[in-house]
Design an enzyme around this catalytic site. Structure first.
Site, PDB file in Angstrom:
ATOM      1  CE  LYS A 111      -0.648 -34.385  46.377  1.00 35.34           C
ATOM      2  NZ  LYS A 111      -0.156 -34.219  45.034  1.00 35.34           N
ATOM      3  CE  LYS A 193      -1.183 -26.177  41.105  1.00 35.18           C
ATOM      4  NZ  LYS A 193      -0.452 -27.222  40.388  1.00 35.18           N
ATOM      5  CE  LYS A 196      -4.936 -31.962  36.141  1.00 32.72           C
ATOM      6  NZ  LYS A 196      -3.817 -32.844  36.411  1.00 32.72           N
TER       7      LYS A 196
HETATM    8  P1  ATP Z   1      -2.775 -31.092  40.610  1.00 33.45           P
HETATM    9  O1  ATP Z   1      -3.454 -29.773  40.683  1.00 33.45           O
HETATM   10  O2  ATP Z   1      -3.704 -32.241  40.652  1.00 33.45           O
HETATM   11  O3  ATP Z   1      -1.584 -31.221  41.474  1.00 33.45           O
HETATM   12  P2  ATP Z   1      -1.592 -30.115  38.285  1.00 33.45           P
HETATM   13  O4  ATP Z   1      -2.685 -29.517  37.483  1.00 33.45           O
HETATM   14  O5  ATP Z   1      -0.641 -29.227  38.991  1.00 33.45           O
HETATM   15  O6  ATP Z   1      -2.228 -31.225  39.177  1.00 33.45           O
HETATM   16  P3  ATP Z   1      -0.613 -31.367  35.919  1.00 33.45           P
HETATM   17  O7  ATP Z   1      -1.940 -31.709  35.425  1.00 33.45           O
HETATM   18  O8  ATP Z   1       0.383 -32.374  35.617  1.00 33.45           O
HETATM   19  O9  ATP Z   1      -0.648 -31.069  37.444  1.00 33.45           O
HETATM   20  O10 ATP Z   1      -0.154 -29.943  35.369  1.00 33.45           O
HETATM   21  C1  ATP Z   1       0.060 -29.786  34.044  1.00 33.45           C
HETATM   22  C2  ATP Z   1       0.618 -28.439  33.728  1.00 33.45           C
HETATM   23  O11 ATP Z   1      -0.285 -27.403  34.115  1.00 33.45           O
HETATM   24  C3  ATP Z   1       1.948 -28.140  34.425  1.00 33.45           C
HETATM   25  O12 ATP Z   1       2.816 -27.541  33.481  1.00 33.45           O
HETATM   26  C4  ATP Z   1       1.579 -27.160  35.498  1.00 33.45           C
HETATM   27  O13 ATP Z   1       2.637 -26.283  35.802  1.00 33.45           O
HETATM   28  C5  ATP Z   1       0.422 -26.412  34.844  1.00 33.45           C
HETATM   29  N1  ATP Z   1      -0.481 -25.849  35.838  1.00 33.45           N
HETATM   30  C6  ATP Z   1      -1.220 -26.547  36.753  1.00 33.45           C
HETATM   31  N2  ATP Z   1      -1.946 -25.712  37.516  1.00 33.45           N
HETATM   32  C7  ATP Z   1      -1.666 -24.446  37.093  1.00 33.45           C
HETATM   33  C8  ATP Z   1      -2.108 -23.138  37.477  1.00 33.45           C
HETATM   34  N3  ATP Z   1      -2.978 -22.973  38.464  1.00 33.45           N
HETATM   35  N4  ATP Z   1      -1.605 -22.077  36.818  1.00 33.45           N
HETATM   36  C9  ATP Z   1      -0.731 -22.227  35.804  1.00 33.45           C
HETATM   37  N5  ATP Z   1      -0.263 -23.424  35.392  1.00 33.45           N
HETATM   38  C10 ATP Z   1      -0.724 -24.522  36.010  1.00 33.45           C
END
Ligand code: ATP
Ligand code: LTN
Length: 329
Positions: A111, A193, A196
């Site tokens: 970030k 990755k 969201k």
């Molecule tokens: P942001 O993308 O906004 O940073 P995030 O989706 O990484 O948010 P969280 O919503 O807190 O953050 O993630 C929740 C869970 O989903 C965590 O265990 C994270 O490791 C998993 N996760 C998020 N994105 C992925 C992905 N692309 N593939 C696999 N697991 C994921």
């Protein structure tokens, strides 16, 4: 029974990455472990949130947990901010975390590297709060996507440090990372990755996307010009990502899919995955709508709060005693 705990931030629409990396694991393990799943809303305000949207996203996230198959009879489902011990222990653990180790966390580094200017102090101390979430419940296991592994490792270090200083207080937790789907990649840039909070919504399948829109996103996923269907994360990250998505949704092994498609082009593979995604989202969203109309969400949260509170309260009292806060017994 061993205990498992995890949380997701209510920061906008959940993606297929969240489902595959996290939620599908919660469902898989809910019979095997004593499971705690929460909405990490304290974590969500490390970046600016609109209160109205936050409330909506929180409700949607609970309904999605239930629609995906979490059973509130088996799982304690709660809101992080309902249990004040998270913030209390978070502070205590912040005071047992070093600037250096927090600075090494990739999520924070990424970030800051992007040159964002409004980085809050909360974003920096976020991993100590995450450590509190986990240690408060004596969790043995923490199911997460690979991006969160580093945070669970930091949690282990903080717990060991605390135990060494004050005597046995915390269980040392272990991350549980799925073998297939630990990191679902963006459909538009398969070296990144699926996230969201991405600028472009074309790279992510949102669990609440119109199924037909989601199918289109699969059809226009970035691949390569090699033209051979095989699993090669380095040279064909787009195809590897699509094969992973297929395998998780269809439960067919990647080897079997590769074999079946040995004489086919990318278009055929995408068509099949598009249909899998379409069916998966349609079913999920039907249940989601039912759950939202049933009014069950409030009741689940009330019950979850009661159950989580008891455990968290005991632990925070113990911690306060250990650090020398408790005067009147
Ligand atoms: P942001 O993308 O906004 O940073 P995030 O989706 O990484 O948010 P969280 O919503 O807190 O953050 O993630 C929740 C869970 O989903 C965590 O265990 C994270 O490791 C998993 N996760 C998020 N994105 C992925 C992905 N692309 N593939 C696999 N697991 C994921
Ligand atoms: N940091 C996680 C969300 C999260 C979490 C937790 C996950 C907050 N507290 C405790 C597991 C256990 C994320 O950003 N994905």
């Amino acid at each position: 029974m061993k205990r498992m705990l995890s949380g997701i931030k209510p920061t906008g629409g959940l993606t297929l990455g969240n489902y595959i990396g996290a939620i599908s694991q919660f469902i898989k393990y809910q019979d095997e472990y004593e499971m705690y799943v929460f909405i990490a809303n304290l974590h969500s305000i490390t970046v600016a949130q609109d209160p109205k949207e936050l409330r909506q996203n929180t409700k949607d996230l609970i309904a999605l947990y239930l629609a995906a198959g979490l059973d509130p009879q088996k799982v304690t489902l709660f809101l992080q901010s309902d249990i004040s011990a998270h913030a209390e222990l978070g502070w205590i653990l912040t005071c047992h975390s070093y600037m250096g180790e927090l600075q090494r966390m990739t999520q924070y580094k990424d970030k800051t590297a992007k040159g964002e200017t409004n980085i809050t102090a909360g974003l920096f101390t976020y991993p100590s709060l995450m450590a509190a979430d986990i240690l408060l419940y004596d969790a043995d296991y923490v199911p997460v996507g690979i991006d969160q592994k580093q945070h669970v490792e930091l949690t282990r270090n903080i717990a060991e440090r605390f135990n060494n200083k004050y005597g046995e207080t915390f269980i040392i937790p272990e991350p549980v990372i799925p073998k297939v789907g630990a990191k679902i990649m963006s459909l538009q840039d398969p070296t990144k990755k699926m996230s969201k909070s991405d600028e472009t919504t074309k790279g992510a399948i949102y669990l609440l996307d119109e199924p037909a829109v989601a199918r289109k996103k699969i059809m226009s996923a970035v691949t390569d010009s090699i033209g051979i269907i095989r699993y090669d994360e380095v040279n064909q990250p787009g195809i590897a990502n699509l094969l992973t998505i297929h395998s998780v949704l269809s439960k067919e092994s990647i080897e079997d899919i590769v074999e079946r498609f040995s004489n086919h082009g990318y278009g055929d593979l995408k068509k099949e995955i598009g249909q899998l995604v379409f069916d998966f989202l349609s079913e999920l969203q039907d249940r989601f709508k039912e759950i939202k109309n049933s009014g069950i969400v409030d009741e689940v949260l009330r019950q979850g709060k009661e159950q989580a509170e008891q455990i968290a309260y005991k632990k925070i009292r113990k911690v306060k005693r250990k650090v020398g806060f408790e005067i009147v017994k």
